[in-house]
Design a protein around this motif. Sequence first.
Motif, PDB file in Angstrom:
ATOM      1  N   PRO A  18       1.204  -1.795   0.242  1.00  0.00           N
ATOM      2  CA  PRO A  18       0.156   0.149  -0.033  1.00  0.00           C
ATOM      3  C   PRO A  18       0.965   1.291   0.250  1.00  0.00           C
ATOM      4  O   PRO A  18      -0.059   2.630  -0.486  1.00  0.00           O
ATOM      5  N   HIS A  19       1.809   1.375   0.342  1.00  0.00           N
ATOM      6  CA  HIS A  19       3.303   2.613   0.511  1.00  0.00           C
ATOM      7  C   HIS A  19       3.572   2.636  -1.121  1.00  0.00           C
ATOM      8  O   HIS A  19       3.531   3.796  -1.469  1.00  0.00           O
ATOM      9  N   ARG A  20       3.927   1.930  -1.698  1.00  0.00           N
ATOM     10  CA  ARG A  20       4.318   1.573  -2.972  1.00  0.00           C
ATOM     11  C   ARG A  20       3.682   2.277  -3.901  1.00  0.00           C
ATOM     12  O   ARG A  20       3.710   2.205  -5.172  1.00  0.00           O
ATOM     13  N   PHE A  21       2.055   1.750  -4.001  1.00  0.00           N
ATOM     14  CA  PHE A  21       1.015   1.686  -4.991  1.00  0.00           C
ATOM     15  C   PHE A  21      -0.337   1.937  -4.274  1.00  0.00           C
ATOM     16  O   PHE A  21      -1.213   0.754  -3.887  1.00  0.00           O
ATOM     17  N   THR A  22      -0.376   2.859  -4.006  1.00  0.00           N
ATOM     18  CA  THR A  22      -1.192   3.618  -4.012  1.00  0.00           C
ATOM     19  C   THR A  22      -2.636   4.341  -4.439  1.00  0.00           C
ATOM     20  O   THR A  22      -2.000   5.446  -4.741  1.00  0.00           O
ATOM     21  N   PRO A  23      -2.924   4.218  -5.781  1.00  0.00           N
ATOM     22  CA  PRO A  23      -4.187   5.466  -6.784  1.00  0.00           C
ATOM     23  C   PRO A  23      -4.405   6.239  -5.534  1.00  0.00           C
ATOM     24  O   PRO A  23      -5.066   6.090  -4.557  1.00  0.00           O
ATOM     25  N   ARG A  24      -5.064   7.114  -6.411  1.00  0.00           N
ATOM     26  CA  ARG A  24      -5.783   8.142  -5.558  1.00  0.00           C
ATOM     27  C   ARG A  24      -7.178   7.774  -5.284  1.00  0.00           C
ATOM     28  O   ARG A  24      -7.556   8.461  -4.376  1.00  0.00           O
ATOM     29  N   TRP A  25      -7.805   7.282  -6.737  1.00  0.00           N
ATOM     30  CA  TRP A  25      -8.652   6.754  -6.523  1.00  0.00           C
ATOM     31  C   TRP A  25      -9.191   5.737  -5.170  1.00  0.00           C
ATOM     32  O   TRP A  25      -9.995   6.287  -4.457  1.00  0.00           O
ATOM     33  N   PHE A  26      -8.389   5.065  -4.972  1.00  0.00           N
ATOM     34  CA  PHE A  26      -8.724   3.867  -4.436  1.00  0.00           C
ATOM     35  C   PHE A  26      -8.373   4.859  -2.998  1.00  0.00           C
ATOM     36  O   PHE A  26      -9.035   3.927  -1.171  1.00  0.00           O
ATOM     37  N   ALA A  27      -6.890   5.439  -2.478  1.00  0.00           N
ATOM     38  CA  ALA A  27      -7.602   5.726  -1.131  1.00  0.00           C
ATOM     39  C   ALA A  27      -9.061   6.596  -0.957  1.00  0.00           C
ATOM     40  O   ALA A  27      -8.959   6.221   0.365  1.00  0.00           O
ATOM     41  N   ARG A  28      -9.147   7.277  -1.701  1.00  0.00           N
ATOM     42  CA  ARG A  28     -10.483   8.068  -1.726  1.00  0.00           C
ATOM     43  C   ARG A  28     -11.869   7.040  -1.718  1.00  0.00           C
ATOM     44  O   ARG A  28     -12.143   7.539  -0.501  1.00  0.00           O
ATOM     45  N   THR A  29     -11.656   5.999  -1.895  1.00  0.00           N
ATOM     46  CA  THR A  29     -12.225   5.526  -1.897  1.00  0.00           C
ATOM     47  C   THR A  29     -13.095   4.603  -0.560  1.00  0.00           C
ATOM     48  O   THR A  29     -13.473   4.462  -0.057  1.00  0.00           O
ATOM     49  N   GLU A  30     -11.376   4.512  -0.153  1.00  0.00           N
ATOM     50  CA  GLU A  30     -11.045   3.384   1.574  1.00  0.00           C
ATOM     51  C   GLU A  30     -11.361   4.719   2.488  1.00  0.00           C
ATOM     52  O   GLU A  30     -11.522   4.341   3.767  1.00  0.00           O
ATOM     53  N   THR A  31     -11.737   6.329   2.338  1.00  0.00           N
ATOM     54  CA  THR A  31     -11.561   7.124   3.249  1.00  0.00           C
ATOM     55  C   THR A  31     -13.290   6.655   3.436  1.00  0.00           C
ATOM     56  O   THR A  31     -13.728   7.299   4.521  1.00  0.00           O
ATOM     57  N   GLU A  32     -13.950   7.270   2.504  1.00  0.00           N
ATOM     58  CA  GLU A  32     -15.542   7.181   2.029  1.00  0.00           C
ATOM     59  C   GLU A  32     -15.877   5.456   2.632  1.00  0.00           C
ATOM     60  O   GLU A  32     -17.711   5.792   3.168  1.00  0.00           O
ATOM     61  N   TRP A  33     -15.041   4.232   2.259  1.00  0.00           N
ATOM     62  CA  TRP A  33     -15.957   3.261   3.106  1.00  0.00           C
ATOM     63  C   TRP A  33     -14.549   2.161   3.349  1.00  0.00           C
ATOM     64  O   TRP A  33     -13.651   2.093   2.438  1.00  0.00           O
ATOM     65  N   PRO A  34     -14.725   2.153   4.563  1.00  0.00           N
ATOM     66  CA  PRO A  34     -12.915   1.779   5.463  1.00  0.00           C
ATOM     67  C   PRO A  34     -13.069   0.547   5.092  1.00  0.00           C
ATOM     68  O   PRO A  34     -12.318  -0.124   5.041  1.00  0.00           O
ATOM     69  N   LEU A  35     -14.279  -0.551   4.772  1.00  0.00           N
ATOM     70  CA  LEU A  35     -14.062  -1.270   4.635  1.00  0.00           C
ATOM     71  C   LEU A  35     -13.805  -2.061   3.479  1.00  0.00           C
ATOM     72  O   LEU A  35     -14.259  -3.337   2.803  1.00  0.00           O
ATOM     73  N   LEU A  36     -13.296  -1.440   2.481  1.00  0.00           N
ATOM     74  CA  LEU A  36     -12.667  -1.589   1.097  1.00  0.00           C
ATOM     75  C   LEU A  36     -11.478  -2.177   0.866  1.00  0.00           C
ATOM     76  O   LEU A  36     -12.126  -3.554   0.437  1.00  0.00           O
ATOM     77  N   ARG A  37     -10.701  -2.062   2.287  1.00  0.00           N
ATOM     78  CA  ARG A  37      -9.930  -3.485   1.850  1.00  0.00           C
ATOM     79  C   ARG A  37      -9.755  -4.658   1.947  1.00  0.00           C
ATOM     80  O   ARG A  37      -9.192  -5.543   1.313  1.00  0.00           O
ATOM     81  N   PRO A  38     -11.055  -4.747   3.054  1.00  0.00           N
ATOM     82  CA  PRO A  38     -10.423  -6.107   3.620  1.00  0.00           C
ATOM     83  C   PRO A  38     -11.591  -6.948   2.588  1.00  0.00           C
ATOM     84  O   PRO A  38     -11.506  -7.953   2.010  1.00  0.00           O
ATOM     85  N   THR A  39     -12.888  -5.504   2.338  1.00  0.00           N
ATOM     86  CA  THR A  39     -13.224  -6.241   0.927  1.00  0.00           C
ATOM     87  C   THR A  39     -12.914  -6.667  -0.474  1.00  0.00           C
ATOM     88  O   THR A  39     -12.853  -8.321  -0.570  1.00  0.00           O
ATOM     89  N   VAL A  40     -11.793  -6.168  -0.732  1.00  0.00           N
ATOM     90  CA  VAL A  40     -11.188  -6.500  -2.236  1.00  0.00           C
ATOM     91  C   VAL A  40      -9.819  -7.395  -1.030  1.00  0.00           C
ATOM     92  O   VAL A  40      -9.047  -8.188  -2.551  1.00  0.00           O
ATOM     93  N   LEU A  41      -9.601  -8.187  -0.339  1.00  0.00           N
ATOM     94  CA  LEU A  41      -8.982  -8.615   0.109  1.00  0.00           C
ATOM     95  C   LEU A  41      -9.209 -10.393   0.410  1.00  0.00           C
ATOM     96  O   LEU A  41      -8.855 -10.983  -0.118  1.00  0.00           O
ATOM     97  N   ALA A  42     -10.920 -10.043   0.748  1.00  0.00           N
ATOM     98  CA  ALA A  42     -11.614 -11.359   0.532  1.00  0.00           C
ATOM     99  C   ALA A  42     -12.128 -11.870  -0.793  1.00  0.00           C
ATOM    100  O   ALA A  42     -11.714 -13.211  -1.044  1.00  0.00           O
TER     101      ALA A  42
END
Length: 113
Positions: A18-42
């Motif tokens: 996440p520190h090397r490759f996190t596009p702005r759209w993903f970071a913005r979506t993750e702030t709006e929807w905190p469960l985004l990263r666990p959902t994508v991981l699942a």
Amino acid sequence: MWLTVLVLVAAALLLFAPHRFTPRWFARTETEWPLLRPTVLALWIVCVAGSVVNDFGVRIAMIALIPAVPLLTVAALHAAAPPGTGGVDGAARTGGATEGAADQRPVRTRSTA
């Protein structure tokens, strides 16, 4: 088939670097929807495990990504929308008040009795 592998590699970069490759759209979506990263991981685990275990291979991941990619796109677009825009999102973000709300009148229905 190669597109599915490319999507899985891109998801792995989002999840595991996440520190090397996190596009702005993903970071913005993750702030709006905190469960985004666990959902994508699942979803990633399901795709990879299904591809490894099943004899159909990468086709299992492709089938799992069919509903996942449009839903992720909608989540990213929802996070990119500016607050106060009209529609359902605007009503939820501005506390229920949208422009032109005072002009709306209740709809009368005819009774059959």
